[in-house]
Enzyme design. Structure first.
Site, PDB file in Angstrom:
ATOM      1  N   ASP A   1      -2.311   7.026  -4.193  1.00 19.55           N
ATOM      2  CA  ASP A   1      -2.872   7.073  -2.840  1.00 19.55           C
ATOM      3  C   ASP A   1      -4.362   7.393  -2.829  1.00 19.55           C
ATOM      4  O   ASP A   1      -5.024   7.188  -1.815  1.00 19.55           O
ATOM      5  CB  ASP A   1      -2.138   8.118  -1.993  1.00 19.55           C
ATOM      6  CG  ASP A   1      -0.718   7.702  -1.648  1.00 19.55           C
ATOM      7  OD1 ASP A   1      -0.468   6.480  -1.572  1.00 19.55           O
ATOM      8  OD2 ASP A   1       0.136   8.583  -1.461  1.00 19.55           O
TER       9      ASP A   1
ATOM     10  N   GLU B   1       1.748   2.087   4.989  1.00 18.48           N
ATOM     11  CA  GLU B   1       3.080   2.468   5.443  1.00 18.48           C
ATOM     12  C   GLU B   1       3.032   3.506   6.561  1.00 18.48           C
ATOM     13  O   GLU B   1       3.960   3.609   7.358  1.00 18.48           O
ATOM     14  CB  GLU B   1       3.924   3.004   4.289  1.00 18.48           C
ATOM     15  CG  GLU B   1       3.359   4.234   3.622  1.00 18.48           C
ATOM     16  CD  GLU B   1       4.253   4.761   2.511  1.00 18.48           C
ATOM     17  OE1 GLU B   1       5.463   4.514   2.554  1.00 18.48           O
ATOM     18  OE2 GLU B   1       3.715   5.424   1.602  1.00 18.48           O
TER      19      GLU B   1
ATOM     20  N   LYS C   1      -7.426 -22.513  10.547  1.00 15.86           N
ATOM     21  CA  LYS C   1      -7.034 -21.801   9.338  1.00 15.86           C
ATOM     22  C   LYS C   1      -5.516 -21.841   9.202  1.00 15.86           C
ATOM     23  O   LYS C   1      -4.809 -21.464  10.140  1.00 15.86           O
ATOM     24  CB  LYS C   1      -7.521 -20.350   9.402  1.00 15.86           C
ATOM     25  CG  LYS C   1      -7.426 -19.610   8.087  1.00 15.86           C
ATOM     26  CD  LYS C   1      -8.102 -18.244   8.206  1.00 15.86           C
ATOM     27  CE  LYS C   1      -8.067 -17.513   6.875  1.00 15.86           C
ATOM     28  NZ  LYS C   1      -8.731 -16.184   6.973  1.00 15.86           N
TER      29      LYS C   1
ATOM     30  N   ARG D   1      -0.578 -15.203  -0.040  1.00 17.76           N
ATOM     31  CA  ARG D   1      -1.455 -16.186   0.600  1.00 17.76           C
ATOM     32  C   ARG D   1      -1.069 -17.606   0.183  1.00 17.76           C
ATOM     33  O   ARG D   1      -1.122 -18.533   1.000  1.00 17.76           O
ATOM     34  CB  ARG D   1      -2.911 -15.915   0.246  1.00 17.76           C
ATOM     35  CG  ARG D   1      -3.868 -16.939   0.922  1.00 17.76           C
ATOM     36  CD  ARG D   1      -5.325 -16.699   0.619  1.00 17.76           C
ATOM     37  NE  ARG D   1      -5.759 -15.440   1.190  1.00 17.76           N
ATOM     38  CZ  ARG D   1      -5.912 -14.323   0.508  1.00 17.76           C
ATOM     39  NH1 ARG D   1      -5.646 -14.307  -0.783  1.00 17.76           N
ATOM     40  NH2 ARG D   1      -6.330 -13.239   1.097  1.00 17.76           N
TER      41      ARG D   1
ATOM     42  N   SER E   1       1.482  18.804  -6.768  1.00 19.30           N
ATOM     43  CA  SER E   1       1.544  19.310  -8.142  1.00 19.30           C
ATOM     44  C   SER E   1       0.350  20.197  -8.453  1.00 19.30           C
ATOM     45  O   SER E   1       0.478  21.215  -9.156  1.00 19.30           O
ATOM     46  CB  SER E   1       1.581  18.139  -9.130  1.00 19.30           C
ATOM     47  OG  SER E   1       2.748  17.353  -8.931  1.00 19.30           O
TER      48      SER E   1
END
Length: 323
Positions: free
Chosen positions: A126, A221, A212, A153, A104
């Site tokens: 981003d 991505e 753990k 989690r 843009s």
């Protein structure tokens, strides 16, 4: 003076707050304000509508973009850009504020070069626009991603599983790294740094051997391996643990903006109007430190804001498994 404002590219929380700030700052100067519907496509079609202060009620807290955003193949051509300038002139528009990401802002530069004074405001989750430390929408998207990681989690701990969380970032790993840092993830994969899936499996095994009960990996991505590939690799590699995949997707770009994004949008919007009033068009308003600076569009178009490798290293350091 009459100015127009449009939102373009991908949706970023805080765009509406930026439009409101532009309009309010312009009203303070006695100017007229027109909203351009559907981004550059709407500009080409002459889709302007007058804006008054009453119409902006509630915009500060609204997610998405009330003006809409739509890509235009016609605008990508030289002829289309020239037609857009003519459409603005026919509507009596003497200046334009563009709120959007790199694409843009490239369009904003092209319009400015064709004689329509333009000021740019960076808005993309981003955080890959050069010339600014933060773009509108980044903080909101980051908080959304961290909220997802926190909830994942809880599930991972209960089921003693590994979870791979995919966040936006096709070419830039900022959102992944910062959400991994804030969310206390055990590993992070980004497009900027190569990671071998077997290294993640090794970390996972060390984590389980150390007692753990969960393991969370954040993946951009655009990383390699992809989140889906990593999840498959983990499931193929071990019998004592399994991995699930959660893609945050467009949840990250929705929702009401955080206080930080609302304030940033206000500062950038007011600064854009002031730049037009000063006759200093062709600039993007950027946050540098805690100061709003005017950055020439020609310096930032085609450039990306690189990921700080120190942040990536810090994410790995803080996720290190104690020995």
């Amino acid at each position: 003076m009459k100015i127009a404002v449009l939102t373009g590219g991908g949706v970023a929380p805080g765009m509406n707050a930026a439009v409101r700030a532009v309009a309010q700052a312009a009203f303070g100067k006695g100017w007229e304000v027109a909203a351009v519907e559907s981004g550059y496509a709407g500009l080409l079609e002459g889709r302007f509508r007058s804006v008054d202060s009453g119409a902006l009620s509630g915009w500060m807290s609204r997610g998405g973009t009330m003006l809409g955003t739509e890509r235009s193949d016609d605008f990508a051509t030289d002829e289309g850009k020239s037609r857009a300038v003519e459409a603005a002139r026919e509507a009596g528009v003497e200046g334009l504020v563009v709120v959007g990401g790199g694409g843009s802002l490239a369009g904003a530069l092209a319009l400015d070069e064709r004689g329509l004074p333009v000021a740019g405001i960076p808005a993309t989750i981003d955080n890959d626009v050069a010339g600014t430390d933060m773009s509108i929408g980044v903080d909101t998207a980051l908080n959304t991603a961290v909220g997802i990681i926190d909830r994942i989690r809880d599930t991972a701990s209960s089921h003693h599983r590994a979870h791979v969380v995919e966040v936006f970032g096709r070419d830039n790993g900022y959102l992944a790294v910062m959400s991994a840092l804030a969310g206390g993830a055990d590993a992070v994969l980004t497009p900027e740094f190569e990671t071998k899936p077997e290294d993640i499996v090794r970390l996972l095994e060390e984590s389980y051997e150390g007692g753990k009960p969960h393991f969370v990996v954040v993946v951009s991505e655009g990383a390699s391996p992809t989140a889906d590939e990593l999840c498959g690799h983990i499931n193929d590699a071990g019998e004592s643990y399994a991995a699930d995949l959660t893609a945050a997707g467009h949840i990250q770009s929705g929702g009401g903006p955080t206080a930080f994004d609302r304030i940033l949008a206000g500062r950038l919007g007011a600064a854009a109007v002031k730049a037009l009033a000063d006759g200093d068009a062709g600039k993007m308003m950027g946050l540098q430190g805690n100061v709003i600076e005017r950055v020439p569009l020609e310096e930032i178009v085609g450039e990306d804001r690189p990921l700080d490798p120190g942040l990536y290293e810090l994410a790995g350091e803080l996720a290190r498994i104690p020995r």
